[in-house]
Design an enzyme around this catalytic site. Structure first.
Site, PDB file in Angstrom:
ATOM      1  N   GLY A   1       1.003  -1.294  -0.270  1.00  0.00           N
ATOM      2  CA  GLY A   1       0.011  -0.172  -0.202  1.00  0.00           C
ATOM      3  C   GLY A   1       0.605   1.188   0.008  1.00  0.00           C
ATOM      4  O   GLY A   1       1.895   1.434   0.824  1.00  0.00           O
ATOM      5  N   VAL A   2      -0.299   2.370  -0.423  1.00  0.00           N
ATOM      6  CA  VAL A   2       1.293   3.601  -0.853  1.00  0.00           C
ATOM      7  C   VAL A   2      -0.349   4.280   0.176  1.00  0.00           C
ATOM      8  O   VAL A   2      -1.123   4.679  -0.645  1.00  0.00           O
ATOM      9  CB  VAL A   2       1.466   3.867  -2.075  1.00  0.00           C
ATOM     10  CG1 VAL A   2       2.293   5.170  -2.276  1.00  0.00           C
ATOM     11  CG2 VAL A   2       2.738   2.934  -3.022  1.00  0.00           C
ATOM     12  N   GLY A   3      -0.324   5.035   0.967  1.00  0.00           N
ATOM     13  CA  GLY A   3      -1.071   6.366   1.154  1.00  0.00           C
ATOM     14  C   GLY A   3      -0.005   7.636   0.952  1.00  0.00           C
ATOM     15  O   GLY A   3       0.472   7.573   0.119  1.00  0.00           O
TER      16      GLY A   3
ATOM     17  N   GLU B   1      -9.928  -5.022   2.036  1.00  0.00           N
ATOM     18  CA  GLU B   1     -10.314  -4.034   1.166  1.00  0.00           C
ATOM     19  C   GLU B   1     -10.381  -2.861   1.972  1.00  0.00           C
ATOM     20  O   GLU B   1     -11.350  -2.421   3.019  1.00  0.00           O
ATOM     21  CB  GLU B   1     -11.044  -4.315   0.264  1.00  0.00           C
ATOM     22  CG  GLU B   1     -11.590  -4.052  -1.000  1.00  0.00           C
ATOM     23  CD  GLU B   1      -9.960  -3.799  -1.999  1.00  0.00           C
ATOM     24  OE1 GLU B   1      -9.299  -2.838  -2.330  1.00  0.00           O
ATOM     25  OE2 GLU B   1      -9.591  -4.877  -2.219  1.00  0.00           O
ATOM     26  N   GLU B   2      -9.920  -1.480   1.320  1.00  0.00           N
ATOM     27  CA  GLU B   2      -9.711  -0.151   1.602  1.00  0.00           C
ATOM     28  C   GLU B   2     -11.315   0.076   1.211  1.00  0.00           C
ATOM     29  O   GLU B   2     -12.660  -0.655   0.349  1.00  0.00           O
ATOM     30  CB  GLU B   2      -9.412   0.735   0.799  1.00  0.00           C
ATOM     31  CG  GLU B   2      -7.853   0.593   1.590  1.00  0.00           C
ATOM     32  CD  GLU B   2      -7.677   1.750   0.919  1.00  0.00           C
ATOM     33  OE1 GLU B   2      -7.901   2.919   0.357  1.00  0.00           O
ATOM     34  OE2 GLU B   2      -5.878   1.996   0.734  1.00  0.00           O
TER      35      GLU B   2
ATOM     36  N   ASP C   1      -8.076  11.173  11.830  1.00  0.00           N
ATOM     37  CA  ASP C   1      -8.290  11.224  10.865  1.00  0.00           C
ATOM     38  C   ASP C   1      -9.248   9.715   9.952  1.00  0.00           C
ATOM     39  O   ASP C   1      -8.671   9.612   9.123  1.00  0.00           O
ATOM     40  CB  ASP C   1      -6.717  10.768  10.335  1.00  0.00           C
ATOM     41  CG  ASP C   1      -6.316  10.331   9.093  1.00  0.00           C
ATOM     42  OD1 ASP C   1      -7.533  11.674   8.006  1.00  0.00           O
ATOM     43  OD2 ASP C   1      -4.903  10.390   8.295  1.00  0.00           O
TER      44      ASP C   1
ATOM     45  N   PHE D   1     -10.878   5.664   3.621  1.00  0.00           N
ATOM     46  CA  PHE D   1      -9.576   5.211   3.177  1.00  0.00           C
ATOM     47  C   PHE D   1      -8.586   4.559   4.080  1.00  0.00           C
ATOM     48  O   PHE D   1      -7.638   3.897   4.503  1.00  0.00           O
ATOM     49  CB  PHE D   1      -9.246   6.763   2.565  1.00  0.00           C
ATOM     50  CG  PHE D   1      -9.065   7.334   1.461  1.00  0.00           C
ATOM     51  CD1 PHE D   1     -10.154   6.417   0.037  1.00  0.00           C
ATOM     52  CD2 PHE D   1     -10.467   8.218   1.565  1.00  0.00           C
ATOM     53  CE1 PHE D   1     -10.762   6.817  -0.862  1.00  0.00           C
ATOM     54  CE2 PHE D   1     -10.752   9.029   0.534  1.00  0.00           C
ATOM     55  CZ  PHE D   1     -10.614   7.940  -0.289  1.00  0.00           C
ATOM     56  N   ASN D   2      -9.059   5.069   5.632  1.00  0.00           N
ATOM     57  CA  ASN D   2      -8.642   4.089   6.253  1.00  0.00           C
ATOM     58  C   ASN D   2      -8.732   2.976   8.046  1.00  0.00           C
ATOM     59  O   ASN D   2      -9.321   2.905   8.636  1.00  0.00           O
ATOM     60  CB  ASN D   2      -8.188   5.502   7.454  1.00  0.00           C
ATOM     61  CG  ASN D   2      -7.134   6.520   6.976  1.00  0.00           C
ATOM     62  OD1 ASN D   2      -6.666   5.343   6.132  1.00  0.00           O
ATOM     63  ND2 ASN D   2      -7.031   7.799   7.145  1.00  0.00           N
TER      64      ASN D   2
END
Ligand SMILES: Nc1ncnc2c1ncn2[C@@H]1O[C@H](COP(=O)(O)OP(=O)(O)OP(=O)(O)O)[C@@H](O)[C@H]1O
Ligand SMILES: [Mg+2]
Length: 293
Positions: A101-103, A193-194, A228, A232-233
């Protein structure tokens, strides 16, 4: 960390790490650490240091600076290597694998523990997005001037680890924390999965209710607000377990902005469920429910 950096990491021996550590230490007082200083800190003679610096330079782990003297500094691959090596030495992990994963402000990789368990390694990389935005989002470093990306990333990693340590024993809806070093956090690998990628789901109300219940438990039993939270989280596993990730921005219930941040978290979640699945809940009733004991 690039694939190239992973390859380089595998070619390092313990004396190379000693040189990298000496540069890291030297960087506290020198922008470009002179060879002589690296030699003094590492305890290696200068010719040995020069030989090893050549190798580290070729592997793209250090930056060579040529000015009034020749000096060295670590680049991000060099810092990554030191963090990984420390996690290996602590028996937290044995090997690093593929990116998962790339955040906005991190790279996440799969890794293997000595017991052959797959885990996730998150490299915090603050400063990759615009300065103004990071300041707005990251109240916890506001007021501390002139922090480098590395110092900020280390603070973020420590904060994330502390949150996971506090929450996971209470409720397993966050990744289990496994270890932390420098700007890295090792944690349970979530097969999921997000939420943002899930277009259809059989019972979205059940998932929404789960998320609210998790937030409520974390709020009351740990005194923590995510700060936050968004689609997405939140990861959804194949068994429809709901896992909340990405914790460096958490605040205590007693934080002066706690109320506003809790509201924003709930607002983000409700807005997503309304847009994606047409579920309507009143923000104020959810907040009141969440806050009541
Ligand atoms: N423990 C984990 N197990 C599996 N995948 C993970 C795990 N942690 C993170 N990921 C994956 O990596 C992505 C980025 O991680 P994360 O959300 O923690 O950081 P980030 O998005 O960079 O932070 P920010 O929200 O500040 O930009 C996630 O969206 C997820 O897909
Ligand atoms: Mg994220």
């Amino acid at each position: 960390m690039s694939q190239k950096a992973i390859k380089s990491f595998k070619q390092l021996d313990k004396d190379d790490f000693r040189i990298l550590e000496a540069i890291e230490q030297g960087m506290r007082s020198h922008e470009h650490v002179p060879v002589k200083i690296i030699s003094i800190i590492s305890g290696f003679p200068e010719d040995e240091v020069i030989f090893r610096l050549d190798k580290l330079h070729q592997l793209e782990l250090v930056i060579r600076w040529i000015g009034g003297y020749i000096g060295f500094e670590l680049n991000s691959n060099g810092h990554d290597s030191l963090a990984l090596n420390a996690l290996v030495r602590a028996n937290t992990i044995e090997a690093i694998g593929m990116p998962i994963g790339v955040g906005k402000e991190s790279d996440v990789y799969e890794a293997l523990t000595p017991e052959k368990r797959s885990v996730a390694i998150k490299f915090h990389r603050l400063g990759r997005i615009s300065f103004r935005q990071t300041r707005r989002l990251r109240s916890y470093t506001a007021g501390r001037k002139h922090l480098s990306w590395l110092q900020e990333s280390q603070i973020a990693a420590r904060r994330e680890y502390v949150a996971l340590k506090r929450i996971h024993p209470v409720i397993s809806s966050v990744p289990e924390p496994i270890g932390q070093n420098r700007h890295c956090v090792a944690m349970e690998l979530i097969e999921g999965e997000e939420l943002s990628n899930i277009l259809e789901i059989e019972e979205p109300t059940v998932i929404l209710t789960k998320i609210i219940e998790i937030m409520k438990t974390i709020y009351h039993s740990c005194g923590i607000i995510h700060a936050d939270l968004s689609e997405f989280n939140i990861l959804i596993t194949p068994e429809y377990n709901t896992i909340i990730i990405d914790w460096p921005q958490w605040v205590n219930q007693t934080h002066p902005n706690a109320e506003m941040l809790l509201k924003r978290d709930v607002h983000n979640v409700l807005t997503f469920f309304k847009k994606r699945f047409g579920i309507s809940e009143f923000l104020i009733s959810v907040i009141n429910y969440l806050k009541e004991n």
